[in-house]
Design a protein around this motif. Structure first.
Motif, short mmCIF file in Angstrom:
data_model
loop_
_atom_site.label_atom_id
_atom_site.label_comp_id
_atom_site.label_asym_id
_atom_site.label_seq_id
_atom_site.Cartn_x
_atom_site.Cartn_y
_atom_site.Cartn_z
N HIS A 142 0.87 -1.18 0.00
CA HIS A 142 0.00 0.00 0.00
C HIS A 142 0.91 1.23 0.00
O HIS A 142 1.51 1.57 1.02
N HIS A 143 1.04 1.87 -1.13
CA HIS A 143 1.96 2.99 -1.33
C HIS A 143 1.20 4.29 -1.15
O HIS A 143 0.26 4.58 -1.90
N ILE A 144 1.59 5.07 -0.14
CA ILE A 144 0.90 6.32 0.15
C ILE A 144 1.89 7.48 0.12
O ILE A 144 3.10 7.30 0.25
N ASP A 145 1.36 8.66 -0.05
CA ASP A 145 2.22 9.84 -0.19
C ASP A 145 2.69 10.37 1.16
O ASP A 145 3.87 10.60 1.36
N LEU A 146 1.76 10.54 2.09
CA LEU A 146 2.08 11.19 3.35
C LEU A 146 1.34 10.54 4.50
O LEU A 146 0.15 10.22 4.38
N THR A 147 2.03 10.34 5.62
CA THR A 147 1.39 9.82 6.82
C THR A 147 2.20 10.28 8.03
O THR A 147 3.33 10.76 7.90
N ALA A 148 1.61 10.10 9.21
CA ALA A 148 2.36 10.40 10.42
C ALA A 148 3.40 9.31 10.68
O ALA A 148 4.59 9.58 10.86
N SER A 149 2.94 8.05 10.67
CA SER A 149 3.83 6.92 10.96
C SER A 149 3.30 5.68 10.28
O SER A 149 2.13 5.33 10.48
N THR A 150 4.12 5.01 9.50
CA THR A 150 3.66 3.77 8.85
C THR A 150 3.39 2.69 9.88
O THR A 150 2.52 1.84 9.68
N ASN A 151 4.13 2.68 10.99
CA ASN A 151 3.86 1.69 12.03
C ASN A 151 2.47 1.89 12.62
O ASN A 151 1.74 0.92 12.87
N ASP A 152 2.09 3.14 12.84
CA ASP A 152 0.76 3.41 13.36
C ASP A 152 -0.31 3.01 12.35
O ASP A 152 -1.33 2.41 12.70
N ASP A 153 -0.09 3.32 11.08
CA ASP A 153 -1.04 2.95 10.04
C ASP A 153 -1.21 1.43 9.98
O ASP A 153 -2.33 0.92 9.82
N ALA A 154 -0.09 0.71 10.08
CA ALA A 154 -0.12 -0.74 9.91
C ALA A 154 -0.83 -1.45 11.06
O ALA A 154 -1.13 -2.65 10.95
N ARG A 155 -1.15 -0.74 12.12
CA ARG A 155 -1.92 -1.33 13.22
C ARG A 155 -3.39 -1.56 12.83
O ARG A 155 -4.09 -2.32 13.49
N ASP A 156 -3.84 -0.90 11.78
CA ASP A 156 -5.23 -1.02 11.35
C ASP A 156 -5.52 -2.48 11.00
O ASP A 156 -4.78 -3.10 10.24
N PRO A 157 -6.62 -3.05 11.53
CA PRO A 157 -6.94 -4.46 11.27
C PRO A 157 -7.15 -4.80 9.79
O PRO A 157 -7.14 -5.98 9.43
N GLN A 158 -7.33 -3.79 8.95
CA GLN A 158 -7.51 -4.08 7.52
C GLN A 158 -6.25 -4.70 6.93
O GLN A 158 -6.31 -5.38 5.91
N TYR A 159 -5.10 -4.44 7.56
CA TYR A 159 -3.85 -5.00 7.05
C TYR A 159 -3.60 -6.35 7.71
O TYR A 159 -3.69 -6.49 8.94
N ARG A 160 -3.26 -7.33 6.89
CA ARG A 160 -3.04 -8.68 7.38
C ARG A 160 -1.60 -9.11 7.12
O ARG A 160 -0.79 -8.35 6.57
N HIS A 161 -1.30 -10.34 7.50
CA HIS A 161 0.06 -10.86 7.40
C HIS A 161 0.64 -10.66 5.99
O HIS A 161 0.03 -11.04 4.99
N GLY A 162 1.81 -10.04 5.95
CA GLY A 162 2.50 -9.82 4.69
C GLY A 162 2.21 -8.49 4.03
O GLY A 162 2.92 -8.10 3.08
N ASP A 163 1.20 -7.78 4.50
CA ASP A 163 0.90 -6.47 3.92
C ASP A 163 1.97 -5.45 4.29
O ASP A 163 2.60 -5.53 5.36
N VAL A 164 2.16 -4.49 3.39
CA VAL A 164 3.20 -3.47 3.57
C VAL A 164 2.57 -2.09 3.41
O VAL A 164 1.78 -1.86 2.49
N VAL A 165 2.91 -1.19 4.32
CA VAL A 165 2.53 0.21 4.20
C VAL A 165 3.82 0.99 3.92
O VAL A 165 4.72 1.05 4.75
N TRP A 166 3.89 1.57 2.71
CA TRP A 166 5.08 2.31 2.28
C TRP A 166 4.68 3.76 2.08
O TRP A 166 3.78 4.06 1.31
N ALA A 167 5.35 4.66 2.78
CA ALA A 167 5.03 6.09 2.68
C ALA A 167 6.20 6.85 2.08
O ALA A 167 7.36 6.61 2.43
N GLU A 168 5.88 7.80 1.22
CA GLU A 168 6.91 8.67 0.67
C GLU A 168 7.42 9.65 1.72
O GLU A 168 8.57 10.08 1.67
N GLU A 169 6.56 9.97 2.67
CA GLU A 169 6.96 10.93 3.70
C GLU A 169 6.21 10.63 5.00
O GLU A 169 5.02 10.36 4.98
#
Length: 238
Positions: free
Chosen positions: A3-30
């Motif tokens: 999941h490639h996103i432009d801007l976020t506070a923290s990818t670790n915080d985003d990845a806590r969302d239950p929508q993401y499951r084993h092996g999913d990746v949150v990649w932020a440009e900033e």
């Protein structure tokens, strides 16, 4: 999925969302609030490096062996760099160094269910194409500086995820001895005398002997005594 996103506070915080499951990746440009070990801030110029988090669900792993997951994550990075012609070492607990310069920061956060892990988020920041760093940082380096060329970040991310798949499979298969052996072989300053800061605030030299599956660092002191220290009980002094 990545999941490639432009801007976020923290990818670790985003990845806590239950929508993401084993092996999913949150990649932020900033990231505006990226964080590292010991409460440090992780900052990166937009579009130059890789800042991402991988969701893992190692429900087979006992909580008292959770550091084995950190070993798998870190070893996958050293595997990836080796494939790109860069020799790296793991600075306990899990920074990645090229020589005496920091190439990667890692922050892994766990959730437990009973006596095992239920969900882990591995936040990773790789200095890829950055050429100029904040002078306040003590020892950063990028892949581009080490190899003298530009790296495609998406290709690099996929290469890392393939390496992580292999190391995670090794962990899931129960090859703890293999992971421990490889991690030990790639430890930064293993067997060397180096200063450490201890819980009472003093700094003294000691020799790194190895690391337990719990993450405890094994140090031999000047008086010959061998003691074990958890992450918050000792700090590697640069």
């Amino acid at each position: 999925m990545i999941h490639h996103i432009d801007l976020t506070a923290s990818t670790n915080d985003d990845a806590r969302d239950p929508q993401y499951r084993h092996g999913d990746v949150v990649w932020a440009e900033e990231q505006t609030a990226g964080r590292g070990q010991r409460g440090h801030v992780w900052s990166s110029p937009k579009g130059e490096n890789l800042t991402f988090s991988v969701v893992l669900e190692p429900t087979f792993l006992p909580a008292n062996e959770q550091f084995l997951l950190s070993e798998a994550v870190a070893l996958a990075l050293t595997d990836t760099f080796a494939a790109h012609g860069i020799d790296t070492r793991i600075k306990w607990p899990n920074d990645i160094y090229a020589g005496d310069r920091k190439l990667v920061g890692i922050l892994i956060e766990h959730n437990l269910s009973g006596g095992t892990l239920s969900r882990s988020v591995a936040g990773i920041g790789i200095n890829v194409n950055q050429s100029a760093f904040d002078p306040a940082l003590p020892n950063p380096v990028s892949m581009a500086q080490l190899r003298g060329r530009y790296f495609d970040r998406a290709t690099l991310l996929n290469a890392y995820l393939e390496s992580l798949d292999r190391r995670y499979a090794q962990l899931e298969a129960g090859d703890k001895e293999g992971l421990q052996r490889d991690y030990r072989m790639r430890l930064y300053r293993l067997g060397e005398e180096h200063p450490y800061r201890f819980p009472d605030g003093t700094t003294a030299p000691a020799v790194m002997e190895g690391v337990r599956p719990s993450g405890a660092l094994i140090l031999r002191h000047e008086d010959g005594a061998v003691r074990e220290y958890l992450f918050k009980e000792v700090e590697f002094v640069l």
